[in-house]
Design a protein around this motif. Structure first.
Motif, mmCIF file in Angstrom:
data_model
loop_
_atom_site.group_PDB
_atom_site.id
_atom_site.type_symbol
_atom_site.label_atom_id
_atom_site.label_comp_id
_atom_site.label_asym_id
_atom_site.label_seq_id
_atom_site.Cartn_x
_atom_site.Cartn_y
_atom_site.Cartn_z
ATOM 1 N N GLU B 54 0.799 -1.222 0.000
ATOM 2 C CA GLU B 54 0.000 0.000 0.000
ATOM 3 C C GLU B 54 0.839 1.283 0.000
ATOM 4 O O GLU B 54 0.327 2.352 -0.311
ATOM 5 C CB GLU B 54 -0.916 0.019 1.219
ATOM 6 C CG GLU B 54 -0.135 0.068 2.503
ATOM 7 C CD GLU B 54 -1.040 0.197 3.718
ATOM 8 O OE1 GLU B 54 -1.713 1.219 3.848
ATOM 9 O OE2 GLU B 54 -1.060 -0.743 4.527
ATOM 10 N N GLN B 59 -4.398 1.194 -0.986
ATOM 11 C CA GLN B 59 -5.670 0.466 -1.048
ATOM 12 C C GLN B 59 -6.660 1.228 -1.913
ATOM 13 O O GLN B 59 -7.406 0.648 -2.688
ATOM 14 C CB GLN B 59 -6.246 0.278 0.363
ATOM 15 C CG GLN B 59 -5.443 -0.666 1.236
ATOM 16 C CD GLN B 59 -6.209 -1.140 2.469
ATOM 17 O OE1 GLN B 59 -7.348 -0.765 2.711
ATOM 18 N NE2 GLN B 59 -5.570 -1.988 3.276
ATOM 19 N N GLU B 60 -6.653 2.529 -1.761
ATOM 20 C CA GLU B 60 -7.536 3.378 -2.558
ATOM 21 C C GLU B 60 -6.836 4.715 -2.708
ATOM 22 O O GLU B 60 -6.276 5.224 -1.745
ATOM 23 C CB GLU B 60 -8.868 3.549 -1.811
ATOM 24 C CG GLU B 60 -9.926 4.251 -2.612
ATOM 25 C CD GLU B 60 -11.261 4.317 -1.875
ATOM 26 O OE1 GLU B 60 -11.934 3.279 -1.752
ATOM 27 O OE2 GLU B 60 -11.629 5.406 -1.422
ATOM 28 N N ILE B 62 -6.721 8.674 -5.069
ATOM 29 C CA ILE B 62 -7.271 9.561 -6.090
ATOM 30 C C ILE B 62 -6.208 9.751 -7.171
ATOM 31 O O ILE B 62 -5.083 10.156 -6.881
ATOM 32 C CB ILE B 62 -7.665 10.908 -5.453
ATOM 33 C CG1 ILE B 62 -8.860 10.679 -4.518
ATOM 34 C CG2 ILE B 62 -8.011 11.936 -6.534
ATOM 35 C CD1 ILE B 62 -9.275 11.889 -3.737
ATOM 36 N N PHE B 235 -5.363 -8.787 -1.900
ATOM 37 C CA PHE B 235 -5.079 -7.535 -1.205
ATOM 38 C C PHE B 235 -3.754 -7.619 -0.442
ATOM 39 O O PHE B 235 -2.960 -6.690 -0.450
ATOM 40 C CB PHE B 235 -6.201 -7.179 -0.213
ATOM 41 C CG PHE B 235 -7.565 -7.057 -0.844
ATOM 42 C CD1 PHE B 235 -7.705 -6.765 -2.202
ATOM 43 C CD2 PHE B 235 -8.712 -7.232 -0.095
ATOM 44 C CE1 PHE B 235 -8.958 -6.658 -2.797
ATOM 45 C CE2 PHE B 235 -9.978 -7.129 -0.668
ATOM 46 C CZ PHE B 235 -10.102 -6.842 -2.022
ATOM 47 N N ARG B 246 -12.777 4.067 -10.879
ATOM 48 C CA ARG B 246 -14.134 4.604 -11.011
ATOM 49 C C ARG B 246 -14.087 6.119 -10.846
ATOM 50 O O ARG B 246 -13.134 6.660 -10.282
ATOM 51 C CB ARG B 246 -15.051 3.975 -9.959
ATOM 52 C CG ARG B 246 -14.640 4.271 -8.554
ATOM 53 C CD ARG B 246 -15.619 3.693 -7.544
ATOM 54 N NE ARG B 246 -15.426 4.334 -6.257
ATOM 55 C CZ ARG B 246 -14.548 3.918 -5.343
ATOM 56 N NH1 ARG B 246 -13.795 2.857 -5.568
ATOM 57 N NH2 ARG B 246 -14.418 4.558 -4.208
ATOM 58 N N GLU B 258 -8.709 1.637 -6.816
ATOM 59 C CA GLU B 258 -8.649 0.834 -5.595
ATOM 60 C C GLU B 258 -8.253 -0.603 -5.921
ATOM 61 O O GLU B 258 -8.437 -1.078 -7.035
ATOM 62 C CB GLU B 258 -9.980 0.848 -4.849
ATOM 63 C CG GLU B 258 -11.126 0.194 -5.598
ATOM 64 C CD GLU B 258 -12.394 0.095 -4.756
ATOM 65 O OE1 GLU B 258 -12.311 -0.298 -3.590
ATOM 66 O OE2 GLU B 258 -13.471 0.415 -5.291
ATOM 67 N N TRP B 259 -7.711 -1.269 -4.942
ATOM 68 C CA TRP B 259 -7.324 -2.667 -5.098
ATOM 69 C C TRP B 259 -8.532 -3.493 -5.541
ATOM 70 O O TRP B 259 -9.631 -3.311 -5.040
ATOM 71 C CB TRP B 259 -6.832 -3.249 -3.773
ATOM 72 C CG TRP B 259 -5.534 -2.720 -3.296
ATOM 73 C CD1 TRP B 259 -4.698 -1.840 -3.940
ATOM 74 C CD2 TRP B 259 -4.903 -3.031 -2.050
ATOM 75 N NE1 TRP B 259 -3.598 -1.601 -3.162
ATOM 76 C CE2 TRP B 259 -3.690 -2.309 -2.001
ATOM 77 C CE3 TRP B 259 -5.235 -3.850 -0.976
ATOM 78 C CZ2 TRP B 259 -2.826 -2.378 -0.907
ATOM 79 C CZ3 TRP B 259 -4.385 -3.922 0.108
ATOM 80 C CH2 TRP B 259 -3.178 -3.198 0.139
ATOM 81 N N ASP B 260 -8.282 -4.430 -6.437
ATOM 82 C CA ASP B 260 -9.361 -5.318 -6.846
ATOM 83 C C ASP B 260 -8.898 -6.760 -6.656
ATOM 84 O O ASP B 260 -7.745 -7.010 -6.294
ATOM 85 C CB ASP B 260 -9.740 -5.038 -8.304
ATOM 86 C CG ASP B 260 -11.190 -5.416 -8.597
ATOM 87 O OD1 ASP B 260 -11.756 -6.217 -7.831
ATOM 88 O OD2 ASP B 260 -11.736 -4.924 -9.591
ATOM 89 N N SER B 261 -9.789 -7.689 -6.930
ATOM 90 C CA SER B 261 -9.466 -9.092 -6.722
ATOM 91 C C SER B 261 -9.942 -9.919 -7.894
ATOM 92 O O SER B 261 -11.115 -9.869 -8.274
ATOM 93 C CB SER B 261 -10.139 -9.578 -5.433
ATOM 94 O OG SER B 261 -10.178 -10.990 -5.420
#
Ligand code: SF4
Ligand code: SF4
Lengths: 674, 330
Positions: B54, B59-60, B62, B235, B246, B258-261
């Motif tokens: 991270e 994790q997320e 902008i 993650f 998005r 953001e992190w995806d799986s």
């Protein structure tokens, strides 16, 4: 930057998490390694779902209705309007005309205050919350039979069990970390799953009892029948209980051969299940699949009977574990946000109510109040005139949602206190913006009776305020002399009045991972396991369960059975989860699961739009053709307002607990579009 | 290399704090978290519960915002990251080989300082034996892709610090007063310990697995059945890079990453609903084959460095070591 240790806001598992915050934004979420319940893991709602708190839709200012529209107002004006509205109803129609609804998502402190508000300020026991719609039968039956209505084991006991009996719980979706903990233990252990749907645990089970919806009692009785007939009864436990003889006589008529006609389960599987639960240290788990029936309370009794006669209570790795859904539904029940008891399970004739009168300085009502499941009918009939709803969305969550909406429309006065605008707040006269999980200090009680601290780590948006503050101010505006400087003051009142919570003080919850109630004093370590050595009730009471076939059974006109439930990616009415991108992406729209056989009959393809009709309503949804449901059964998740499964659910209720029969509804396919 | 007591480690943190926000393992009420330190004394030697990913790929985050008719992109700065393990550093190198052209990632990477803590105790869940082992040595297989600035070891209460880059040497130079040169005997003990740990970590063989990892192996459906789709393995994995993007209206329009799986159905679902990896086992296969076959075949490296974080974070106890041994067996 700060790191805050708190507890996931979603389900009753109560996973510990650490949140990293910077500039009022959640930067990262970590599963807490040292937490005994989740031990370094989270489900996707824990990992991703908490970011709803920063969503721009949050309610930021109080709203009041002026000229038919909700407009922004100051707190002073909103509180005065709210107090006036309730005051009017009180003067015109008396305390019984007001209904107060608490919330299993809010803290123990907020819930304690909301029921105190109903009882001490309004003067009514008309107070309830969504537990009415989930575990009211559990509390009723288990309290009567064992002396306590809660999970008997801590979550970590899953590692100590030798077998699991899961009935009416889609554990990996609704209590994911508990479901997964069962999975990680499966090597060398036995899993029995009783469920009409082929859920994930059923696919992994050693024995899958795929009984018909509504036939839980025949199924459980037939297992108990085998236990008795084959001499597998635990006589020591029978000695610790009463009513065995009566139960034995009742069980005689439930031999598996005969019950197969009702349940559809082959006797061989019933016998296998009976042998496992009799021989192995077994943890029983159940949830809405047991309770949301017309015979909900009796269903629970059937589970308790089986566990007691096989000696599976009060031991490490053996017990009866009703899985509570919301993060704090256990606490809201303990603190009596229900019309039939006072906090700490004091019944309405309990002399302990005198103590509440003394501490609260007023006389208190002793008549049973109105239950949530009848409140809207009563409102429709003009008996309930005003409501104060905190953190619930009955316009979507309650059965027969068409009637609920009409009733909300008819109310003289409605206060809604929430974090987002909801389908219910559209009907409100006053909307009070509340702080969310991330912004309010307090305690919650997880499903295994673990009372834990949750922490505020960001500021509420705009003028939103913590629930305890709002309720206190409203009470004061109505003339009560409440003095609380923070949730800690409320908890110390709980410590004083609720014997189970006596030793669970604010200071003690600061470190560590919470305390299991009952905890009678500040030097008591808490009680992770109930009924050890002795049942709370003294002797367990065995009750021959009375069964009746579901009244909303399929017939020629409505040939399918609909059962409702949740999905892993969403939470209740989606107020939170539809604002979390990844969760919404996974399940963006309502659907109905249809078996391949029925799909063939009706010409339904995967993705077809179908109209589903019951005697109470109709919805349009997309079909998922899947062998998860057996022929003749369809499943609809209830999360979606645009296709509210609950619009199809009728008035049928369990007479003992008032729970609606969400799990068995006769429906038909009213049309298919490709 | 210089050797000293605990003061040496604290001193290192202090020196780095002059130029960076220092991220290192620290205690948070009974948990060890890799997080920014406020005070040099906070650093601990235990392995933290979170991976370092991270701090390069949050994790997320902008990506940019659109405000007052113009775009504004952040210019993030990296951290001095201490106490990550060799396996994790190697995984970050994998991450860089994929994300290395992303401006935000790159700006963090270029301004970061890495100090790796070599493993002088075997770890319970890792399997780095075939994938580089418990220290980042001069002849590390990942060396051509980059090296940490410093590496430190702890043994019998002593701290050994070694520099692997020019920048690392500079920092080490500033620490001269806090330590001394290592004796031959000390170095020998350290080498012994490292090779013991290495032996221990060879429990799972990985080299060559790409030949055995078949498309239609039964392991995928077996493990997929047990997966509750929490996303934690992706993650927590320091080399998993998949993300989702998005646009959000937060007053201004912001583009969020953001992190995806890859284990989630929606990850590979296309606009009209078609999904090449519709079944859970298809997605489990993708996770395994991407790490142990496709990536290896295209880059020469496995996209797994055996850190064991995924199996620690899996609620269902899905153990990548078991998956690998199963792939070998059949
Ligand atoms: S299992 Fe429940 S408490 Fe745990 S992370 Fe998931 S939703 Fe939260
Ligand atoms: S796949 Fe698992 S063991 Fe391999 S690098 Fe990722 S987290 Fe570590």
């Amino acid at each position: 930057m700060k790191l805050v240790r708190t507890v996931c806001p979603y389900c009753g598992v109560g996973c510990g998490m650490i949140v990293k915050v910077r500039d009022e934004r959640i930067i990262s979420v970590y599963p807490e390694r040292s937490h005994p319940s989740n031990a370094g893991t989270l489900c996707i709602k824990g990992w991703k779902g908490v970011r709803y708190v920063g969503h721009p839709d949050r309610l930021k200012k109080p709203l009041i209705r002026k000229g038919g529209r909700l407009v922004e107002a100051s707190w002073g004006e909103a509180l005065r309007t709210a107090a006036q509205g309730l005051g009017n109803a009180l003067r015109e129609w008396g305390p019984e005309s007001i209904m107060v609804v608490g919330s299993a998502k809010c803290t123990n402190e907020a819930n304690f205050l909301i029921q105190k508000f109903a009882r001490a300020v309004i003067g009514t026991n008309n107070v309830d919350h969504c537990a009415r719609l989930c575990h009211a039968p559990t509390v009723k039956a288990m309290f009567r039979m064992l002396g306590s209505g809660a999970m008997t084991n801590p979550i970590s006991d899953i590692d100590l069990a030798e077998a699991y009996f899961v009935i009416g719980s889609n554990t990996t979706e609704q209590h994911p970390i508990i479901g997964a903990r069962i999975i990680r233990n499966l090597d060398g252990k036995e899993l029995i799953v009783a469920d009409p749907r082929k859920i994930r645990l059923a696919r992994l089970a050693d024995v899958h009892l795929r009984h018909r919806p509504g036939s839980d009692i025949p199924l459980l009785n037939s297992i108990a029948h085998v236990v008795v007939e084959e001499g597998l009864v635990d006589w020591e436990y029978v000695g610790r209980s009463e009513g065995f003889e009566k139960l034995r006589r009742e069980l005689e008529r439930w031999d598996p051969g005969r019950t197969q006609g009702i349940t559809g389960v082959p006797p061989r599987l019933v016998e296998e299940a009976a042998e496992i639960v009799a021989e192995k240290r077994t943890m029983f788990f159940f949830a809405m699949g047991i309770t949301q029936h017309e015979t909900g309370t009796q269903n629970v009794a059937a589970v308790v009977n089986l566990a007691v006669i096989t000696g599976n209570v009060g031991k490490p790795g053996a017990g009866i574990n009703p899985l509570r859904g919301q993060n704090n539904v256990q606490g809201a029940t303990d603190l009596a946000v229900v019309p039939e008891i006072y906090p700490g399970y004091a019944t309405l004739d309990d002399p302990r109510i005198g103590e509440f009168e003394e501490v609260w300085g007023t006389s208190l009502p002793r008549e049973m109040g109105v239950m949530l499941s009848e409140a809207f009918e009563r409102a429709k009939q003009g008996e309930i005139r005003a409501m104060y709803i905190m953190g619930e969305n009955p316009a979507v969550s309650d059965p027969n949602s068409n009637l609920v909406r009409m009733a909300l429309e008819d109310l003289e006065f409605l206060i809604v206190q929430d974090i987002f605008p909801t389908e219910t707040s559209e009907y409100a006269d006053v909307v009070l913006p509340a702080a969310s999980w991330a912004e309010e200090d307090g305690t919650i009680t997880s499903t295994d009776r673990r009372v834990q601290r949750v922490r505020a780590f960001i500021n509420p948006p705009g003028e939103a305020m913590p629930d305890w503050w709002i309720i206190t101010q409203l009470a004061r505006t109505m003339g009560a002399d409440w003095e609380y400087n923070g949730p800690w003051d409320v908890l110390s009142e709980i410590n004083r009045l609720v014997p189970q919570y006596r030793g669970i003080t604010w200071e003690r919850l600061e470190g560590g991972h919470g305390i299991h109630w009952p905890c009678p004093s500040v030097d008591h370590p808490g009680t992770p396991r109930l009924h050890e050595g002795r049942f709370v009730r003294g002797k367990a009471l065995l009750i021959p369960p009375r069964w009746k076939p579901p009244s909303a059974w399929r017939d020629e006109e409505y040939p399918l059975i609909m059962t409702t439930g949740r999905t892993y990616f969403h939470w209740h009415t989606r107020t939170m989860t539809r604002r979390v991108a990844v969760l919404q992406r996974e399940v963006p729209e309502p659907y109905v699961e249809v078996s391949p056989e029925d799909a063939g009959t009706y010409g339904i393809r995967d993705g077809s739009r179908v109209v589903l009709e019951s005697r109470h309503g109709r919805i349009e949804v997309r079909a998922r053709v899947s062998d998860i449901v057996p022929r003749g059964v369809v499943f609809v998740p209830f999360h979606f307002a645009e296709a509210a499964a609950n619009a199809l659910v009728g008035e049928e209720k369990d007479p003992e607990s008032g729970i609606p029969a969400y799990k068995v509804v006769a429906v038909r396919i009213g049309g298919v579009a490709p | 290399m210089i050797v000293g007591g605990r003061e040496l480690l604290d001193g290192l943190v202090k020196v780095l704090m002059e130029r960076w926000t220092v991220v290192a393992p620290r205690e948070v009420e009974g948990n060890v978290v890799l997080a920014p330190l406020e005070d040099a004394g906070e650093i601990v030697l235990d392995r933290p519960l979170n991976s370092p990913k991270e701090y390069l790929l949050p994790q997320e985050e902008i990506l940019f915002e659109y405000r007052d008719g113009g775009f504004k992109a952040p210019e993030p700065r990296g951290y001095a990251i201490l106490g990550i393990r060799p396996c994790e550093f190697r995984a970050l190198l994998m991450l860089k080989s994929v994300m290395g052209e992303d401006p935000l990632f790159l700006s963090r990477w270029n301004s970061s300082f890495f100090a790796v803590q070599a493993c002088t105790e075997p770890c319970p869940s890792g399997f780095c034996g075939d994938l580089g082992g418990p220290e980042f040595s001069g002849i590390d297989p990942y060396r051509p892709l980059g090296a940490p600035d410093l590496q430190y070891y702890t043994l019998d209460g002593r701290v050994f610090v070694d520099a692997l880059t020019e920048r690392g040497k500079e920092v080490l130079g500033a620490l001269r007063d806090l330590g001394e040169g290592a004796t031959e005997e000390e170095l020998e003990r350290l080498r012994m310990r490292i090779s013991e740990v290495w032996e221990d970590m060879k429990r799972v063989r990985v080299v060559g697995i790409e030949e055995r990892a078949r498309w239609d192996h039964p392991a995928y459906s077996y493990f997929a059945e047990r997966c509750i789709q929490c996303g934690a393995c992706n993650f927590e994995c320091p080399s998993c890079f998949c993300f989702d993007i998005r646009d959000e209206d937060e007053g201004a329009w912001v583009r969020v990453r953001e992190w995806d799986s890859c284990l989630l159905e929606g990850f590979s679902k296309m606009a009209l609903g078609a999904n090449p990896r519709k079944r859970e086992e298809d997605r489990m296969r993708q996770r395994i084959l991407h790490k142990f076959k496709y990536f290896k075949e295209t880059t020469g490296f496995y996209m797994c460095t055996g850190c064991g974080r995924c199996l620690e974070a899996c609620p269902s106890g899905i153990d990548l070591r078991e998956v690998i041994s199963w792939l070998w067996r059949e």
